[in-house]
Design a protein around this motif. Structure first.
Motif, PDB file in Angstrom:
ATOM      1  N   GLY A  40      23.417  40.728  37.966  1.00 22.43           N
ATOM      2  CA  GLY A  40      24.552  41.908  38.624  1.00 22.43           C
ATOM      3  C   GLY A  40      25.586  41.395  39.608  1.00 22.43           C
ATOM      4  O   GLY A  40      26.289  41.943  39.948  1.00 22.43           O
ATOM      5  N   LEU A  41      25.601  40.042  39.868  1.00 22.90           N
ATOM      6  CA  LEU A  41      26.669  39.491  40.763  1.00 22.90           C
ATOM      7  C   LEU A  41      27.871  39.371  39.990  1.00 22.90           C
ATOM      8  O   LEU A  41      28.129  39.249  38.772  1.00 22.90           O
ATOM      9  N   GLU A  42      29.066  39.788  40.831  1.00 21.07           N
ATOM     10  CA  GLU A  42      30.277  39.604  40.381  1.00 21.07           C
ATOM     11  C   GLU A  42      31.004  38.413  40.958  1.00 21.07           C
ATOM     12  O   GLU A  42      31.031  38.062  41.927  1.00 21.07           O
ATOM     13  N   PHE A  43      31.609  37.873  39.942  1.00 21.96           N
ATOM     14  CA  PHE A  43      32.371  36.540  40.278  1.00 21.96           C
ATOM     15  C   PHE A  43      33.906  36.937  39.875  1.00 21.96           C
ATOM     16  O   PHE A  43      34.239  37.371  38.897  1.00 21.96           O
ATOM     17  N   LYS A  44      34.783  36.178  40.695  1.00 22.82           N
ATOM     18  CA  LYS A  44      36.396  36.345  40.690  1.00 22.82           C
ATOM     19  C   LYS A  44      36.968  34.952  40.890  1.00 22.82           C
ATOM     20  O   LYS A  44      36.396  34.194  41.741  1.00 22.82           O
ATOM     21  N   ALA A  45      38.043  35.037  40.181  1.00 18.16           N
ATOM     22  CA  ALA A  45      38.791  33.471  40.707  1.00 18.16           C
ATOM     23  C   ALA A  45      39.970  33.925  41.400  1.00 18.16           C
ATOM     24  O   ALA A  45      40.440  34.538  40.609  1.00 18.16           O
ATOM     25  N   PHE A  46      40.149  33.252  42.368  1.00 18.50           N
ATOM     26  CA  PHE A  46      41.433  33.148  43.099  1.00 18.50           C
ATOM     27  C   PHE A  46      42.413  32.075  42.855  1.00 18.50           C
ATOM     28  O   PHE A  46      41.675  30.785  43.001  1.00 18.50           O
ATOM     29  N   HIS A  47      43.654  32.367  42.889  1.00 19.83           N
ATOM     30  CA  HIS A  47      44.434  31.055  43.041  1.00 19.83           C
ATOM     31  C   HIS A  47      44.838  30.492  44.049  1.00 19.83           C
ATOM     32  O   HIS A  47      45.299  31.379  44.881  1.00 19.83           O
ATOM     33  N   VAL A  48      44.852  29.270  44.242  1.00 16.60           N
ATOM     34  CA  VAL A  48      45.017  28.694  45.700  1.00 16.60           C
ATOM     35  C   VAL A  48      46.565  28.998  46.067  1.00 16.60           C
ATOM     36  O   VAL A  48      46.633  29.093  47.279  1.00 16.60           O
TER      37      VAL A  48
END
Length: 171
Positions: A40-48
């Protein structure tokens, strides 16, 4: 950009007043994908590049805030990394938070820019001085935005927006 066009002059006039930059998360700081792990963990990718853009704004005295409809520990971590103390998650009425920020910072709506991508951002985009959206934002948002980035959400669009503001402020 043609700096002599009427639209650009209007954009410059709006950008020169900006003291607070507010961003949405999903679809703006991220590509809009929500990745859920088996626990149930949520992952997000952020741009540097977006993070660097936020730092550029902060360095010249522009406050940065995040208002998002979802709640995520990943967003809390990213905001902390970037030194963003004005983080509002799980928000159903973004305009209400916006009004509180105006009061807290003693600003007019003309001194605020917001970047969003979807219908939940529409009311706030109609209230701010400089309304921005990402290239992959929905058409209803593009219709009210003062500027649409060339980059999509999650791929440096926030940095592009901030660099535009700084260039128009001649900073």
């Amino acid at each position: 950009m043609n700096f002599n066009s009427e639209k650009t002059r209007e954009l410059k006039n709006k950008a020169q007043q900006i003291k607070l930059f507010i961003t949405d998360v999903d679809g703006v700081l991220t590509d809009g994908k929500i990745i859920l792990g088996s626990e149930g963990l949520e992952f997000k990718a952020f741009h540097v590049h977006d993070g660097q853009g936020i730092k550029l704004a902060q360095e010249v005295g522009i406050e940065v805030a995040i208002i998002t409809g979802r709640e995520s520990e990943a967003v809390s971590c990213r905001a902390a990394e970037l030194g963003i103390s004005e983080l509002y998650q799980g928000v159903s009425d973004k305009v209400e938070v916006f009004e509180q920020l105006l009061a807290d910072y003693n600003l007019s709506s003309a001194e605020v820019s917001y970047i969003g991508d979807d219908l939940g951002d529409l009311a706030l985009l109609k209230r701010v001085g400089l309304a921005l959206t990402v290239s992959n934002g929905v058409s209803a948002i593009k219709e009210v935005a003062d500027y649409t980035t060339t980059k999509p959400g999650g791929a440096g669009a926030v940095r592009e927006a901030i660099q535009l503001i700084l260039a128009l402020q001649e900073l």
